[in-house]
Design an enzyme around this catalytic site. Structure first.
Site, PDB file in Angstrom:
ATOM      1  N   CYS A 284       0.613   3.271   3.266  1.00 40.83           N
ATOM      2  CA  CYS A 284       1.306   2.601   4.379  1.00 40.83           C
ATOM      3  C   CYS A 284       2.815   2.831   4.261  1.00 40.83           C
ATOM      4  O   CYS A 284       3.506   3.046   5.264  1.00 40.83           O
ATOM      5  CB  CYS A 284       0.986   1.115   4.405  1.00 40.83           C
TER       6      CYS A 284
ATOM      7  N   CYS B 278       0.838  -1.203   0.000  1.00 39.54           N
ATOM      8  CA  CYS B 278       0.000   0.000   0.000  1.00 39.54           C
ATOM      9  C   CYS B 278       0.873   1.253   0.000  1.00 39.54           C
ATOM     10  O   CYS B 278       1.733   1.427   0.873  1.00 39.54           O
ATOM     11  CB  CYS B 278      -0.912  -0.019   1.220  1.00 39.54           C
TER      12      CYS B 278
ATOM     13  N   HIS C  90      -6.192   3.297   0.507  1.00 44.35           N
ATOM     14  CA  HIS C  90      -5.965   3.474   1.950  1.00 44.35           C
ATOM     15  C   HIS C  90      -6.781   4.719   2.284  1.00 44.35           C
ATOM     16  O   HIS C  90      -6.544   5.788   1.693  1.00 44.35           O
ATOM     17  CB  HIS C  90      -4.463   3.672   2.218  1.00 44.35           C
TER      18      HIS C  90
ATOM     19  N   HIS D 124      -4.207   0.650   8.458  1.00 42.60           N
ATOM     20  CA  HIS D 124      -4.691   0.493   7.080  1.00 42.60           C
ATOM     21  C   HIS D 124      -6.186   0.187   7.076  1.00 42.60           C
ATOM     22  O   HIS D 124      -6.617  -0.844   7.595  1.00 42.60           O
ATOM     23  CB  HIS D 124      -3.936  -0.612   6.337  1.00 42.60           C
TER      24      HIS D 124
ATOM     25  N   HIS E 266      -9.087  14.405   1.786  1.00 43.33           N
ATOM     26  CA  HIS E 266      -8.443  15.566   1.173  1.00 43.33           C
ATOM     27  C   HIS E 266      -8.899  16.821   1.921  1.00 43.33           C
ATOM     28  O   HIS E 266     -10.114  17.024   2.100  1.00 43.33           O
ATOM     29  CB  HIS E 266      -8.881  15.724  -0.284  1.00 43.33           C
TER      30      HIS E 266
ATOM     31  N   ASN F  38     -12.919  10.119  -1.409  1.00 44.19           N
ATOM     32  CA  ASN F  38     -13.411   9.381  -2.566  1.00 44.19           C
ATOM     33  C   ASN F  38     -13.405   7.892  -2.219  1.00 44.19           C
ATOM     34  O   ASN F  38     -12.461   7.415  -1.593  1.00 44.19           O
ATOM     35  CB  ASN F  38     -12.513   9.627  -3.779  1.00 44.19           C
TER      36      ASN F  38
ATOM     37  N   HIS G 283      -8.375   8.041   2.961  1.00 43.27           N
ATOM     38  CA  HIS G 283      -7.743   9.366   3.065  1.00 43.27           C
ATOM     39  C   HIS G 283      -8.774  10.447   2.856  1.00 43.27           C
ATOM     40  O   HIS G 283      -9.723  10.283   2.096  1.00 43.27           O
ATOM     41  CB  HIS G 283      -6.587   9.517   2.067  1.00 43.27           C
TER      42      HIS G 283
HETATM   43  P1  5GP Z   1      -7.846   9.730  -4.559  1.00 44.99           P
HETATM   44  O1  5GP Z   1      -7.837   9.951  -6.042  1.00 44.99           O
HETATM   45  O2  5GP Z   1      -7.647   8.269  -4.211  1.00 44.99           O
HETATM   46  O3  5GP Z   1      -9.008  10.341  -3.833  1.00 44.99           O
HETATM   47  O4  5GP Z   1      -6.608  10.548  -3.994  1.00 44.99           O
HETATM   48  C1  5GP Z   1      -5.302  10.068  -4.028  1.00 44.99           C
HETATM   49  C2  5GP Z   1      -4.410  11.270  -3.928  1.00 44.99           C
HETATM   50  O5  5GP Z   1      -3.117  10.831  -3.623  1.00 44.99           O
HETATM   51  C3  5GP Z   1      -4.313  12.085  -5.219  1.00 44.99           C
HETATM   52  O6  5GP Z   1      -4.751  13.423  -4.989  1.00 44.99           O
HETATM   53  C4  5GP Z   1      -2.827  12.006  -5.582  1.00 44.99           C
HETATM   54  O7  5GP Z   1      -2.320  13.217  -6.106  1.00 44.99           O
HETATM   55  C5  5GP Z   1      -2.184  11.651  -4.245  1.00 44.99           C
HETATM   56  N1  5GP Z   1      -0.953  10.884  -4.371  1.00 44.99           N
HETATM   57  C6  5GP Z   1      -0.765   9.771  -5.162  1.00 44.99           C
HETATM   58  N2  5GP Z   1       0.485   9.310  -4.992  1.00 44.99           N
HETATM   59  C7  5GP Z   1       1.101  10.139  -4.102  1.00 44.99           C
HETATM   60  C8  5GP Z   1       2.418  10.159  -3.537  1.00 44.99           C
HETATM   61  O8  5GP Z   1       3.282   9.324  -3.826  1.00 44.99           O
HETATM   62  N3  5GP Z   1       2.689  11.164  -2.673  1.00 44.99           N
HETATM   63  C9  5GP Z   1       1.757  12.107  -2.319  1.00 44.99           C
HETATM   64  N4  5GP Z   1       2.141  13.051  -1.462  1.00 44.99           N
HETATM   65  N5  5GP Z   1       0.505  12.107  -2.820  1.00 44.99           N
HETATM   66  C10 5GP Z   1       0.187  11.132  -3.712  1.00 44.99           C
HETATM   67 ZN    ZN Z   2      -2.343   1.296   3.664  1.00 43.01          ZN
END
Ligand code: 5GP
Ligand code: ZN
Length: 114
Positions: free
Chosen positions: A7, A4, A98, A46, A102, A87, A100
């Site tokens: 993680c 992950c 995982h 996780h 925003h 999301n 999260h």
């Molecule tokens: P999701 O699209 O799953 O809601 O959000 C995932 C977020 O993780 C995205 O906004 C993307 O820019 C961010 N993200 C993906 N990989 C990385 C990474 O390696 N480092 C950081 N800091 N953010 C990441």
């Molecule tokens: Zn995780």
């Protein structure tokens, strides 16, 4: 969880720009910011996404929101306002599995819920 991305960010295996950490929660700058302030707040445990929150693990969600309020104040966006988004799954366009949240702020955001 071994494979992950988030993680690995928590463990330090993958670098990140940390903005907050406590026993339960880690927060860092999004690598692809969509607003002047774009921070991800994640549980250290996780949990794959919002659909996997249960009576056993939901306590961490309140910790995440406590942390988010502190972070918003520290980042100077609490007064003008901000958005917290999570999301979930394919239709929700979740790309990292995982849980999260925003935090988006620092500009007037679009009026949209999808
Ligand atoms: P999701 O699209 O799953 O809601 O959000 C995932 C977020 O993780 C995205 O906004 C993307 O820019 C961010 N993200 C993906 N990989 C990385 C990474 O390696 N480092 C950081 N800091 N953010 C990441
Ligand atoms: Zn995780």
């Amino acid at each position: 969880m071994a494979d992950c991305l988030f993680c690995k960010i928590i463990s330090g295996e993958i670098p990140s720009t940390k903005v907050y950490e406590d026993e339960f929660v880690y927060a860092f700058k999004d690598i692809n910011p969509l607003a002047p302030v774009h921070i991800l707040v994640i549980p250290k445990e996780h949990i794959s996404g919002a659909s996997e929150i249960t009576a056993e693990n939901s306590g961490v969600v309140s910790k995440i929101f406590e942390a988010a309020a502190k972070i918003a104040k520290e980042q100077g966006i609490a007064g003008e306002g901000f958005r917290i988004v999570t999301n979930c799954g394919e239709n929700g366009c979740q790309s990292v599995h995982h849980l999260h949240f925003h935090i988006l702020g620092g500009r007037k955001l679009e009026v949209t819920m999808g």
